[in-house]
Design an enzyme around this catalytic site. Sequence first.
Site, PDB file in Angstrom:
ATOM      1  N   LYS A 207     -37.202  46.909  31.772  1.00 27.09           N
ATOM      2  CA  LYS A 207     -35.732  46.592  32.385  1.00 27.09           C
ATOM      3  C   LYS A 207     -36.028  46.734  33.592  1.00 27.09           C
ATOM      4  O   LYS A 207     -35.986  45.858  34.218  1.00 27.09           O
ATOM      5  CB  LYS A 207     -34.996  46.898  31.458  1.00 27.09           C
ATOM      6  CG  LYS A 207     -34.935  46.165  29.792  1.00 27.09           C
ATOM      7  CD  LYS A 207     -34.147  46.622  28.749  1.00 27.09           C
ATOM      8  CE  LYS A 207     -33.971  48.255  28.752  1.00 27.09           C
ATOM      9  NZ  LYS A 207     -34.606  49.016  28.261  1.00 27.09           N
TER      10      LYS A 207
ATOM     11  N   THR B 232     -29.688  48.891  26.048  1.00 27.25           N
ATOM     12  CA  THR B 232     -30.729  49.385  24.776  1.00 27.25           C
ATOM     13  C   THR B 232     -29.742  49.034  23.378  1.00 27.25           C
ATOM     14  O   THR B 232     -30.245  49.235  22.433  1.00 27.25           O
ATOM     15  CB  THR B 232     -30.662  50.904  25.092  1.00 27.25           C
ATOM     16  OG1 THR B 232     -29.295  51.954  25.291  1.00 27.25           O
ATOM     17  CG2 THR B 232     -31.965  51.619  25.957  1.00 27.25           C
TER      18      THR B 232
ATOM     19  N   ARG C 234     -42.931  53.300  29.129  1.00 26.37           N
ATOM     20  CA  ARG C 234     -42.436  54.617  29.695  1.00 26.37           C
ATOM     21  C   ARG C 234     -43.468  56.313  29.282  1.00 26.37           C
ATOM     22  O   ARG C 234     -43.983  57.009  30.530  1.00 26.37           O
ATOM     23  CB  ARG C 234     -41.099  54.740  29.492  1.00 26.37           C
ATOM     24  CG  ARG C 234     -41.101  56.154  30.270  1.00 26.37           C
ATOM     25  CD  ARG C 234     -39.303  55.943  30.516  1.00 26.37           C
ATOM     26  NE  ARG C 234     -38.941  54.862  30.950  1.00 26.37           N
ATOM     27  CZ  ARG C 234     -37.354  54.796  30.848  1.00 26.37           C
ATOM     28  NH1 ARG C 234     -36.617  55.144  29.936  1.00 26.37           N
ATOM     29  NH2 ARG C 234     -36.517  53.840  31.235  1.00 26.37           N
TER      30      ARG C 234
END
Length: 342
Positions: free
Chosen positions: A69, A163, A222
């Site tokens: 994001k 989230t 990530r």
Amino acid sequence: MTVKPLREVTPKPLEGEERLEQSLRPATFDDYVGQVKIVENVKVYAAAARQRGESLDHVLLSGPPGLGKTSLAHILARELGVTLHVTSGPALVKKGDLAGLLTALAPRDILFIDEIHRLSPAVEEALYPAMEDYRFDVVLGAGLGAQTMEMKLERFTLVGATTRTGLLASPLRDRFPIQERLEYYGPAELKEIAVRAARKLGLPVDEEGAEELARRARGTPRIAIRLLQRARDFAQVEGDGRLTREVVDRTLRRLEVDARGLDAMDRRILAAVIDTFGGGPVGIDAVAAAVGEESGTLEDVYEPFLVREGYLARTPRGRVALPAAYAHLGRDRPGGKQGSLV
């Protein structure tokens, strides 16, 4: 107190981990791997806004952490040729914090608010007229003599990341004309991300090593990058400098990441539900207390993967361990209806 935004116009010298993280982040839409439909849509929106010389409509990006994001917000700023101002919901405590950010925006700039669901009610209400009418209302004085002064703002784009979409108030969510939800990545996409990152790090990588790392990265770029960085250390110190399947296996063993991608906390959560609470149903707060972690962290970071992989179920009565969890931990399933709940 005024919160000073981080601005990104041209790359600046960075130090240590910050420089490394920045170098591994995709710089353009073409560099961005995965989320194909979202990227294609956002490319069109950005191109149209640029051609019209207008600010991009406000954008809400949702999905589990680590899916890109923030990277999308950086890419949007570069594609539009504007400044990116970065902050987070918890950092905006008072209306004055928001005022300092909004008044610093130039025409068409992007304000990126991470964890936007954690905005305080006062800041959130002050954001509504800024998003709709590009104005900020300042109250002067108090009591019967109070007056409201209207401050005009430049037309800007708010990019919010969350989230937990369910925690966003409906009035705030409805003010985002563009809403996109990022999904978990497949092994092939994560492999490509790992290979690209390894190339940037100057790390020779074997195909089997990249595949194994991608398979155990929980569908999250990530995490794939983090595991790659640690595997690089082991390849350098205990190997020949190449990322091989053996190096990846050794690295993940040392990091307590098993063959299915579950780490130590994942297994503690499943063990708590099965051993302490008889397989469930059990409330998330009870699980959090048993494993010594915040319930919000369990809901945001760990549970989405466990639910997606079929280890855990969320039911109206609480969390329930599924057959795959018993099998993975080598536990015998209890008899009766609860043991067969799916």
